[in-house]
Design a protein around this motif. Structure first.
Motif, short mmCIF file in Angstrom:
data_model
loop_
_atom_site.label_atom_id
_atom_site.label_comp_id
_atom_site.label_asym_id
_atom_site.label_seq_id
_atom_site.Cartn_x
_atom_site.Cartn_y
_atom_site.Cartn_z
N ALA B 21 0.87 -1.25 0.04
CA ALA B 21 -0.02 0.13 -0.07
C ALA B 21 0.82 1.31 -0.17
O ALA B 21 2.05 1.37 0.54
CB ALA B 21 -0.75 -0.08 1.31
N ARG B 22 0.29 2.21 -0.66
CA ARG B 22 1.06 3.40 -0.85
C ARG B 22 0.39 4.54 -0.01
O ARG B 22 -0.55 4.77 -0.58
CB ARG B 22 1.55 4.00 -2.05
CG ARG B 22 2.52 5.25 -2.16
CD ARG B 22 2.46 5.39 -3.43
NE ARG B 22 3.84 5.70 -4.09
CZ ARG B 22 4.19 5.70 -5.38
NH1 ARG B 22 3.18 5.79 -6.34
NH2 ARG B 22 5.41 5.70 -5.77
N LEU B 23 0.86 5.26 0.88
CA LEU B 23 0.05 6.44 1.72
C LEU B 23 0.78 7.78 1.62
O LEU B 23 1.76 7.94 1.40
CB LEU B 23 0.14 6.02 3.19
CG LEU B 23 -0.61 4.79 3.87
CD1 LEU B 23 0.18 3.43 3.44
CD2 LEU B 23 -0.81 4.94 5.41
N LEU B 74 5.39 3.77 2.10
CA LEU B 74 5.32 2.48 1.40
C LEU B 74 5.32 1.27 2.75
O LEU B 74 6.00 1.33 3.44
CB LEU B 74 6.13 2.02 0.36
CG LEU B 74 6.15 2.75 -1.06
CD1 LEU B 74 7.15 2.22 -1.86
CD2 LEU B 74 4.78 2.52 -1.68
N ALA B 75 4.10 0.45 2.59
CA ALA B 75 4.11 -0.62 3.34
C ALA B 75 3.77 -1.85 2.58
O ALA B 75 3.00 -2.04 2.00
CB ALA B 75 3.02 -0.29 4.41
N ASP B 106 -2.63 6.48 -1.95
CA ASP B 106 -1.90 6.96 -2.93
C ASP B 106 -1.64 5.77 -4.14
O ASP B 106 -0.71 5.81 -4.83
CB ASP B 106 -0.62 7.59 -2.54
CG ASP B 106 -0.18 8.48 -3.77
OD1 ASP B 106 -0.74 8.91 -4.55
OD2 ASP B 106 1.10 8.74 -3.68
N LEU B 107 -2.31 4.86 -4.02
CA LEU B 107 -2.04 3.52 -4.88
C LEU B 107 -3.41 3.21 -5.56
O LEU B 107 -4.13 2.14 -5.05
CB LEU B 107 -1.53 2.66 -4.11
CG LEU B 107 -0.82 1.56 -4.87
CD1 LEU B 107 0.24 1.83 -5.81
CD2 LEU B 107 -0.35 0.31 -4.06
N PRO B 108 -3.96 3.78 -6.59
CA PRO B 108 -4.99 3.42 -7.18
C PRO B 108 -5.05 2.11 -7.60
O PRO B 108 -4.11 1.38 -8.20
CB PRO B 108 -5.19 4.23 -8.40
CG PRO B 108 -4.29 5.40 -8.22
CD PRO B 108 -3.09 4.83 -7.59
N GLU B 165 -8.83 8.44 4.52
CA GLU B 165 -9.56 7.74 3.52
C GLU B 165 -9.84 6.59 4.05
O GLU B 165 -9.43 5.88 4.80
CB GLU B 165 -8.42 7.66 2.53
CG GLU B 165 -9.28 7.20 1.31
CD GLU B 165 -8.69 7.68 -0.04
OE1 GLU B 165 -7.77 8.71 0.00
OE2 GLU B 165 -9.19 7.68 -1.25
N ASP B 166 -11.22 6.15 3.44
CA ASP B 166 -11.94 5.10 3.87
C ASP B 166 -11.13 3.52 3.57
O ASP B 166 -11.11 2.81 4.30
CB ASP B 166 -13.27 5.05 3.22
CG ASP B 166 -14.07 3.81 3.70
OD1 ASP B 166 -14.42 3.87 5.17
OD2 ASP B 166 -14.53 2.99 2.96
N ARG B 167 -10.77 3.55 2.27
CA ARG B 167 -9.93 2.30 1.98
C ARG B 167 -8.75 2.77 1.34
O ARG B 167 -8.54 3.96 0.73
CB ARG B 167 -10.91 1.67 1.16
CG ARG B 167 -12.15 1.16 1.49
CD ARG B 167 -12.95 0.25 0.77
NE ARG B 167 -12.34 -0.98 0.81
CZ ARG B 167 -12.80 -1.76 1.25
NH1 ARG B 167 -13.76 -1.93 2.35
NH2 ARG B 167 -12.33 -3.32 1.32
N PHE B 168 -7.78 1.93 1.26
CA PHE B 168 -6.51 2.23 0.48
C PHE B 168 -6.18 0.98 -0.50
O PHE B 168 -6.32 -0.28 -0.13
CB PHE B 168 -5.59 2.26 1.60
CG PHE B 168 -5.26 3.33 2.24
CD1 PHE B 168 -6.38 4.02 3.11
CD2 PHE B 168 -4.06 4.18 2.55
CE1 PHE B 168 -6.37 5.03 4.04
CE2 PHE B 168 -4.03 5.29 3.00
CZ PHE B 168 -5.29 5.71 4.05
N GLY B 169 -5.82 1.51 -1.64
CA GLY B 169 -5.55 0.46 -2.80
C GLY B 169 -4.21 -0.49 -2.27
O GLY B 169 -3.44 -0.20 -1.55
#
Lengths: 274, 312
Positions: B21-23, B74-75, B106-108, B165-169
């Motif tokens: 995931a990118r935040l 990044l995680a 930040d990761l669509p 944000e509710d959900r992360f890509g």
């Protein structure tokens, strides 16, 4: 490639508006030009073929452009779910009623009850909108539920009544009684906001950049910079909507209410230093 | 093969597929965004013991969602479920607690995990969601017409609101790209490893999860103790040279490892190439890489073809 319609002549204003609900990408898509020309249009109590009213160029597609003043046409773009519809002129009442998707651009003004029961998509009105913008469909407890409405002019009274979700942005002024009974969602007004806005609202956000006097059932909660506003402003600016620079990164005085609606909505007006 | 007098071993690094995931973390100043990011990624060096690997990727793009200064993080974790759990804990405990911050995806991606959706309950019923419609996002032309709506949670906190944000890509990514720097003295080896880390930090889409980007306690799979899945990389420990089968030449006194995780294999390859080239030089006897015989990781990065610019 768009399907282009040109109004043959502005019809004499009939007793009842012409039903323009067939002017919708969902109805045009996949039809041959001849079939498009045969689409029935309700004029008064009788149906006439579309070709009696418009010159049609090209086969039916999901992209429609209409040239002419459609102010005597009601329900233009009703129930559209996809594609794009551009009207280079004004439209009559109940444009985009029940719209659920796609993009509908009105280059002129829109009549009353535009975007009634809107549940998705983007409606953009370059001119003014009439009364009851984004109203609930008759009998429905909820108004607009998702979607975005951008009005670059002003709009009339009772806009966003019982709005449930989505964004309404008005660059000009907005009449009395806006967002009454609002359940959630966002109403941004960059001009003057009429009296009684937010009456009985439960949740949601009203931003009144031109200032207003909230009803006495709203309580001031303090002045804040709210990062979420910038997300909407970024989207509006990217869409070419005129967001006044003084709205950006500003501090807003928040009024919470409506207490008489048991609500936790907010009315934001420009404030001082937080 | 030699670069600047350093011998490049004919071996390969073995990297693994993970979920990433990118935040973007924003705040009133970049300093506070960085404080939050460093706190969030502090104990995230290895999935072996930390649950995830995470690091500060660099400054946020010029335009952050809320227009404030920010940084990118990044995680990486072994599965989407673990990543969701780690993000919820780390954003909740380290970002939400940092003054003035907000946190955005930040990761669509089609695949998403819940973050704000879980953290909102901290608001004790006073949390408010805001949805930016896909139609508005696509109206700007910066996104596709199918742009999904984005939901944000406004969680009341004592300095105002925490916006998340509710959900992360989440996407498949590559972790465990690595190489070993074998030096003649500890000082010169550390200096070379620092040069490598510095070079890799300039590569976008990549993080170095270990402290300072450098690992001194490289591991091998397994242990004489049954409960341990990994133990010290004894063939590369100079102090064990006389007691185990060593992989070290006589003139090597110190080994440091660089581990890089990236959003794509190509990102990892770019990072490794940049790092190795920066590390080579006086006092560095050779560059090697960690692998497990090609049996564990899906991605093998052969050092020599990598540095020759051919597929490796």
């Amino acid at each position: 490639m768009s399907t282009v319609l040109m109004l043959k002549q502005r019809p004499a204003f009939p007793a009842a508006p012409i039903d323009g609900s067939c002017l919708c990408p969902d109805r045009f898509a996949g039809r041959a030009r001849r079939d498009v020309e045969r689409l029935p249009v309700l004029v008064g109590r009788s149906h006439v073929p579309l070709a009696d009213l418009f010159h049609v160029s090209g086969d039916g597609t999901e992209a429609i452009e209409v040239e002419g003043d459609l102010s005597s046409f009601a329900r233009v773009g009703a129930s559209m779910t996809r594609g794009s519809l551009v009207v280079r002129g004004a439209v009559g009442p109940r444009a985009a009623t029940g719209m659920r998707g796609g993009v509908f651009l009105i280059e002129g003004a829109a009549g009353d009850h535009a975007a009634e029961g809107l549940a998705g998509g983007l409606l953009r009105i370059r001119g003014d909108a009439g009364d009851h913008l984004a109203a609930p469909v008759p009998g429905s407890p909820r108004g607009m539920n998702r979607g975005t409405i951008l009005v670059e002019g002003s709009a009339g009274r009772m806009a966003a009544l019982r709005m449930r979700r989505g964004l309404v942005a008005v660059a000009g002024d907005l009449g009395e009684g806006a967002a009454c009974g609002m359940l959630a969602g966002s109403l941004f007004v960059f001009g003057k906001l009429g009296r009684g806005a937010g009456g009985l609202m439960k949740r949601g956000t009203i931003l009144a950049l031109g200032g207003m006097d909230p009803l006495p059932t709203f309580s001031p909660a303090g002045t804040f910079r709210l990062p979420f506003l910038e997300i909407f402003f970024e989207g509006l600016v990217a869409a070419g909507f005129p967001v006044p620079p003084r709205a950006r990164r500003a501090a807003y005085l928040s009024h919470v209410g409506d207490a008489s609606g048991g609500g936790v909505g907010e009315i934001l007006v420009p404030g001082g230093t937080p | 093969m030699q670069i600047s007098g350093t011998f490049i071993e004919d071996t390969y690094a073995e990297a693994f597929t993970m979920r990433a995931a990118r935040l973007v973390i924003t705040a009133a100043s970049e300093r506070w965004a960085t404080i939050a990011a460093r706190s969030m990624t502090g104990f995230a060096t290895s999935v072996i013991g930390c649950g995830c690997e995470a690091g500060l990727e660099g400054p946020a793009p010029e335009r952050t969602p809320d227009g404030r200064p920010g940084v990118r993080v990044l995680a990486f974790a072994r599965s989407s479920d673990v990543l969701e759990d780690q993000l919820m804990r780390r954003v909740g405990q380290c970002v939400m607690t940092s003054a003035t911050t907000a946190c955005f995806d930040d990761l669509p991606s089609e695949e998403t995990v819940r973050v704000g959706s879980l953290l909102r309950f901290f608001g004790d019923g006073h949390q408010v969601s805001k949805v930016v419609d896909g139609a508005l996002l696509s109206a700007g032309g910066g996104a596709t017409p199918t742009s999904r709506e984005r939901r944000f949670w406004r969680i009341p906190v004592m300095d105002g609101e925490f916006l998340v944000e509710d959900r992360f890509g989440v996407r498949k990514a590559v972790a465990g790209g690595n190489f070993l720097v074998l030096g003649r003295t500890p000082e010169v080896t550390l200096s070379a490893a620092e040069r490598a880390a510095e070079a890799i930090r300039k590569v976008p889409g990549v993080i170095l999860p270990f402290p300072g980007g450098i690992v001194r306690s490289g591991s091998k799979v397994g242990s004489k103790y049954k409960k341990l899945s990994a133990s010290t990389n004894s063939p590369y420990c100079p102090t064990l040279r006389g007691s185990v089968k060593t992989a070290l030449p006589d003139d090597v006194a110190c080994v440091l490892e660089i581990v890089a995780d990236g959003l794509t294999l190509e990102d990892v390859r770019r990072a490794m190439a940049a790092g190795i080239r920066a590390a080579c030089g006086d006092g560095i006897a050779r560059i090697s890489a960690g692998n497990y015989g090609g049996k564990l990781g899906k991605h093998l990065v052969h050092l020599r073809p990598l540095l020759e610019g051919t597929t490796g």
